[in-house]
Design an enzyme around this catalytic site. Sequence first.
Site, PDB file in Angstrom:
ATOM      1  N   GLU A 136       0.873  -1.184   0.000  1.00  7.13           N
ATOM      2  CA  GLU A 136       0.000   0.000   0.000  1.00  7.13           C
ATOM      3  C   GLU A 136       0.902   1.222   0.000  1.00  7.13           C
ATOM      4  O   GLU A 136       1.893   1.267   0.735  1.00  7.13           O
ATOM      5  CB  GLU A 136      -0.879  -0.032   1.261  1.00  7.13           C
ATOM      6  CG  GLU A 136      -1.670   1.243   1.483  1.00  7.13           C
ATOM      7  CD  GLU A 136      -2.560   1.183   2.740  1.00  7.13           C
ATOM      8  OE1 GLU A 136      -2.990   0.093   3.140  1.00  7.13           O
ATOM      9  OE2 GLU A 136      -2.795   2.264   3.313  1.00  7.13           O
ATOM     10  N   GLU A 141      -2.401  11.810   2.934  1.00  8.03           N
ATOM     11  CA  GLU A 141      -3.190  11.312   4.061  1.00  8.03           C
ATOM     12  C   GLU A 141      -2.964  12.189   5.290  1.00  8.03           C
ATOM     13  O   GLU A 141      -1.884  12.728   5.493  1.00  8.03           O
ATOM     14  CB  GLU A 141      -2.790   9.863   4.390  1.00  8.03           C
ATOM     15  CG  GLU A 141      -3.753   9.158   5.326  1.00  8.03           C
ATOM     16  CD  GLU A 141      -3.397   7.690   5.561  1.00  8.03           C
ATOM     17  OE1 GLU A 141      -2.229   7.321   5.369  1.00  8.03           O
ATOM     18  OE2 GLU A 141      -4.300   6.925   5.957  1.00  8.03           O
TER      19      GLU A 141
END
Length: 334
Positions: A136, A141
């Site tokens: 990932e 974020e």
Amino acid sequence: MRTSQILSRLGASLVCAASLVKAAAYTVEDTYDSSNFFSQFNFFSAADPTNGFVAYSSAVTANKSGLAGYASGGVFLGVDHTTTNPSGGRGSTRVSSNKAYTHGLFIADIEHMPGGICGVWPSLWTFGPNWPNNGEIDIIEGVNDATTNTVTLHTSSGCAMTSTGSLSSSNLTGTNCNAGNGNDGCGFSTASTQGYGAGFNAVGGGVYAMEWTSTSIKIWNFPRASIPADITSSSPDPSTWSTPVSAFSSGSDGGCAIDSHFSGHNIVFDTTFCGDWAGNVWSSTPTCSALASTCEAYVAANPAAFAEAYWLINSVKVYQGANTSTKREVAFKA
Ligand SMILES: *[C@@H]1O[C@H](CO)[C@@H](O)[C@H](O)[C@H]1NC(C)=O
Ligand SMILES: *[C@@H]1O[C@H](CO)[C@@H](O)[C@H](O)[C@H]1NC(C)=O
Ligand SMILES: *[C@@H]1O[C@H](CO)[C@@H](O)[C@H](O)[C@H]1NC(C)=O
């Protein structure tokens, strides 16, 4: 054959080699924008795997309720900012590219993003099947009142990264990318307030670029006023750009065999609320915990706080170099 003939043949083959090197520059493989985005990305409407207080919409619901659509020449992905006490979580959107990629240069031109709002946890990320075995990559974020971006990798065990080649203002917060290790992954906290949330939106957003090769994963952020001309002209050459905000490299000790930890990634945009990160740190985030005793109570009671929690994406382009291997897989997620 005379020496001059040999030399001229040698010369010809050198010219040929030189043009091959040039041909290895990045070329566009896919462009996602207001002409095709919603036919190339699918809506994820199952329960949030990160336990957010969120109700992810189907394509039909998102369209009907105005949570997703083409707007201002771009792609709008928003959240419900009118319903008080929504049952089962606040309405939102999570979309994944139908196509999956291994290696490549991914360039997202984003006008506006959610973020910097108590309760909100937005992300632009990529991930492969059978998580975390195929990795990932979290490109954008952050949670709650964050003013800067966090970049993180999550993998199966046996992948450790160094920060060689990153901006010195970015701090590597973990080197062990193993998701089994508390799922913190390996990542960077970054310094620029123009790279996330309100600061990003105030300058008209900009470009995030992620280059994934066998030996490194690098991420750049260019505020709108300083987007390199070769990105604007769709002929990007990362070797000419400034230092990446985050560069993960496997290091000389073979800390991470990138090709055995990262493959077949779909591209995802989402906005969730509370859950495993924003919710878990609520009580230790004073500006937010002053507003309500829990993240969910705040998110449920204050729809208007989320009017700015939307993505407006001008385009996402995926480039490949001539010598990168690309696996083309179609993965439809429910
Ligand atoms: C939403 O649905 C309407 C009516 O079918 C359609 O015209 C519009 O393009 C849809 N919007 C998106 C983003 O798909
Ligand atoms: C990086 O670490 C230094 C030293 O602890 C700190 O002063 C700085 O604020 C940190 N920067 C980021 C972006 O976290
Ligand atoms: C292409 O090959 C060259 C030479 O082997 C290598 O340096 C470069 O990293 C490769 N590019 C990518 C994107 O893998």
